[in-house]
Design a protein around this motif. Sequence first.
Motif, PDB file in Angstrom:
ATOM      1  N   UNK A 214       0.903  -1.080  -0.178  1.00 46.99           N
ATOM      2  CA  UNK A 214       0.401   0.496   0.183  1.00 46.99           C
ATOM      3  C   UNK A 214       1.160   1.209   0.069  1.00 46.99           C
ATOM      4  N   UNK A 215       2.103   1.486   0.768  1.00 49.09           N
ATOM      5  CA  UNK A 215       2.786   2.065   0.863  1.00 49.09           C
ATOM      6  C   UNK A 215       3.675   2.728  -0.303  1.00 49.09           C
ATOM      7  N   UNK A 216       3.630   1.572  -1.035  1.00 47.39           N
ATOM      8  CA  UNK A 216       4.371   1.748  -3.024  1.00 47.39           C
ATOM      9  C   UNK A 216       3.730   2.850  -3.813  1.00 47.39           C
ATOM     10  N   UNK A 217       2.509   1.828  -3.380  1.00 45.58           N
ATOM     11  CA  UNK A 217       1.080   2.952  -3.925  1.00 45.58           C
ATOM     12  C   UNK A 217       0.897   4.198  -4.219  1.00 45.58           C
ATOM     13  N   UNK A 218       0.403   4.301  -2.597  1.00 45.30           N
ATOM     14  CA  UNK A 218       0.401   5.807  -2.184  1.00 45.30           C
ATOM     15  C   UNK A 218       1.684   6.768  -2.784  1.00 45.30           C
ATOM     16  N   UNK A 219       2.582   6.003  -2.665  1.00 46.38           N
ATOM     17  CA  UNK A 219       4.064   6.942  -3.068  1.00 46.38           C
ATOM     18  C   UNK A 219       3.985   7.092  -4.722  1.00 46.38           C
ATOM     19  N   UNK A 220       2.197   6.456  -4.949  1.00 48.44           N
ATOM     20  CA  UNK A 220       2.562   6.811  -7.052  1.00 48.44           C
ATOM     21  C   UNK A 220       3.396   5.209  -7.972  1.00 48.44           C
ATOM     22  N   UNK A 221       3.195   4.246  -6.954  1.00 52.55           N
ATOM     23  CA  UNK A 221       3.724   3.066  -8.278  1.00 52.55           C
ATOM     24  C   UNK A 221       2.999   2.629  -8.674  1.00 52.55           C
ATOM     25  N   UNK A 222       2.719   1.613  -9.374  1.00 52.11           N
ATOM     26  CA  UNK A 222       2.133   0.424  -9.817  1.00 52.11           C
ATOM     27  C   UNK A 222       2.557  -0.637  -9.691  1.00 52.11           C
ATOM     28  N   UNK A 223       1.535  -1.632  -9.900  1.00 50.79           N
ATOM     29  CA  UNK A 223       1.899  -2.835  -9.212  1.00 50.79           C
ATOM     30  C   UNK A 223       1.885  -3.847 -10.428  1.00 50.79           C
ATOM     31  N   UNK A 224       2.360  -5.283 -10.385  1.00 50.12           N
ATOM     32  CA  UNK A 224       2.603  -6.142 -11.808  1.00 50.12           C
ATOM     33  C   UNK A 224       2.906  -7.511 -11.208  1.00 50.12           C
ATOM     34  N   UNK A 225       2.220  -7.933 -11.430  1.00 45.61           N
ATOM     35  CA  UNK A 225       1.735  -9.730 -10.517  1.00 45.61           C
ATOM     36  C   UNK A 225       2.366 -10.363 -12.141  1.00 45.61           C
ATOM     37  N   UNK A 226       2.813 -11.175 -11.662  1.00 50.69           N
ATOM     38  CA  UNK A 226       3.087 -12.809 -12.155  1.00 50.69           C
ATOM     39  C   UNK A 226       1.934 -14.160 -12.710  1.00 50.69           C
ATOM     40  N   UNK A 227       1.866 -14.196 -14.277  1.00 48.57           N
ATOM     41  CA  UNK A 227       0.456 -15.297 -14.166  1.00 48.57           C
ATOM     42  C   UNK A 227       1.432 -17.125 -13.799  1.00 48.57           C
ATOM     43  N   UNK A 228       3.059 -16.955 -13.473  1.00 51.30           N
ATOM     44  CA  UNK A 228       3.567 -18.207 -12.957  1.00 51.30           C
ATOM     45  C   UNK A 228       2.904 -17.981 -11.193  1.00 51.30           C
ATOM     46  N   UNK A 229       2.919 -16.639 -10.613  1.00 48.07           N
ATOM     47  CA  UNK A 229       2.588 -16.665 -10.076  1.00 48.07           C
ATOM     48  C   UNK A 229       0.693 -17.365  -8.864  1.00 48.07           C
ATOM     49  N   UNK A 230       0.269 -16.996  -9.956  1.00 46.64           N
ATOM     50  CA  UNK A 230      -1.061 -17.661  -9.777  1.00 46.64           C
ATOM     51  C   UNK A 230      -1.390 -18.544 -10.170  1.00 46.64           C
ATOM     52  N   UNK A 231       0.100 -19.527 -10.797  1.00 48.52           N
ATOM     53  CA  UNK A 231      -0.291 -20.937 -11.087  1.00 48.52           C
ATOM     54  C   UNK A 231       0.454 -21.450 -10.253  1.00 48.52           C
ATOM     55  N   UNK A 232       1.428 -20.828  -9.287  1.00 47.41           N
ATOM     56  CA  UNK A 232       2.116 -21.737  -8.587  1.00 47.41           C
ATOM     57  C   UNK A 232       3.275 -22.240  -8.134  1.00 47.41           C
ATOM     58  N   UNK A 233       4.209 -21.649  -9.586  1.00 48.10           N
ATOM     59  CA  UNK A 233       5.383 -21.692  -9.864  1.00 48.10           C
ATOM     60  C   UNK A 233       6.514 -21.083  -8.823  1.00 48.10           C
ATOM     61  N   UNK A 234       6.161 -20.360  -7.672  1.00 45.28           N
ATOM     62  CA  UNK A 234       6.479 -20.034  -7.100  1.00 45.28           C
ATOM     63  C   UNK A 234       6.680 -20.582  -5.006  1.00 45.28           C
TER      64      UNK A 234
END
Length: 267
Positions: free
Chosen positions: A158-178
Amino acid sequence: MTEAYSDFHSHLVPGVDDGSRTLDEALHSVDRMVGAGVSRIITTPHFRASSMSTARYGDPLAFLDRQWCVLRDAARKAYPHLDLRLGLEVRLDVPDPDLSDPRLRLGGTPFTLVEWPMFTAPPGAPEVLARLVRDGFIPVVAHPERYYGIDGEMEVVRDWKEAGAFLQGSYGSLAGQYGRGPKARVLRLLEMGLLDYLSSDFHGRPEYTFYLKRGVSELQRRGGGGHLDLLAKVNPARLFRGELPLPVPPLVMEEPVRHLLRSWLDD
């Protein structure tokens, strides 16, 4: 006509990082991405922000530029309709990074893909991001779900977003890669409406899985088909045009699923 997938996080430039080792591997990887429905690619070799401090002794991006031209020219012949561009995944390993070189941005846009060293955000991370925003950059934090020390309330993110950043998640994370932890965190980010994009972080080797379809299936299984359009198609396409992402609504999940995810967040 349905919007195609646009991907702005991958490692396809041959021989410059832990992604594609050869031009053949890079072209094979491009073929896999195109076959999965990707029509726009910004490939993003790893690059340390601290490397710019040595620019007075020579161009730290010169070799990368030469390797990129090899890939670009070959891909133009093989895939003439593909929008293929170069960006960087910039590791913010200094507290006051100089990102003024336009090559540090994503494919000619005002966006810059950034990550923190060792998957651990320093205490002053929001201030670093805020300075980048004040300097006219638009930071996109890569794979926030994979960072250590992020709890279920996502206060750090949340702090990153409040600072003005956007967030990119990964398909692999959704699929359980990590593993279960990153999967739980990326779904928690979706549940809280904090995620802006999905991308592949594909490391361009034949032995590696390209997780787009598996990640898409998992998100659809969780009832996020509409979210998928925004995260994987509309908002990334807007990034290619230099436009800010549209808001992504929170993903509503059933209570048993939410309870299971909470149990995974400590993994």
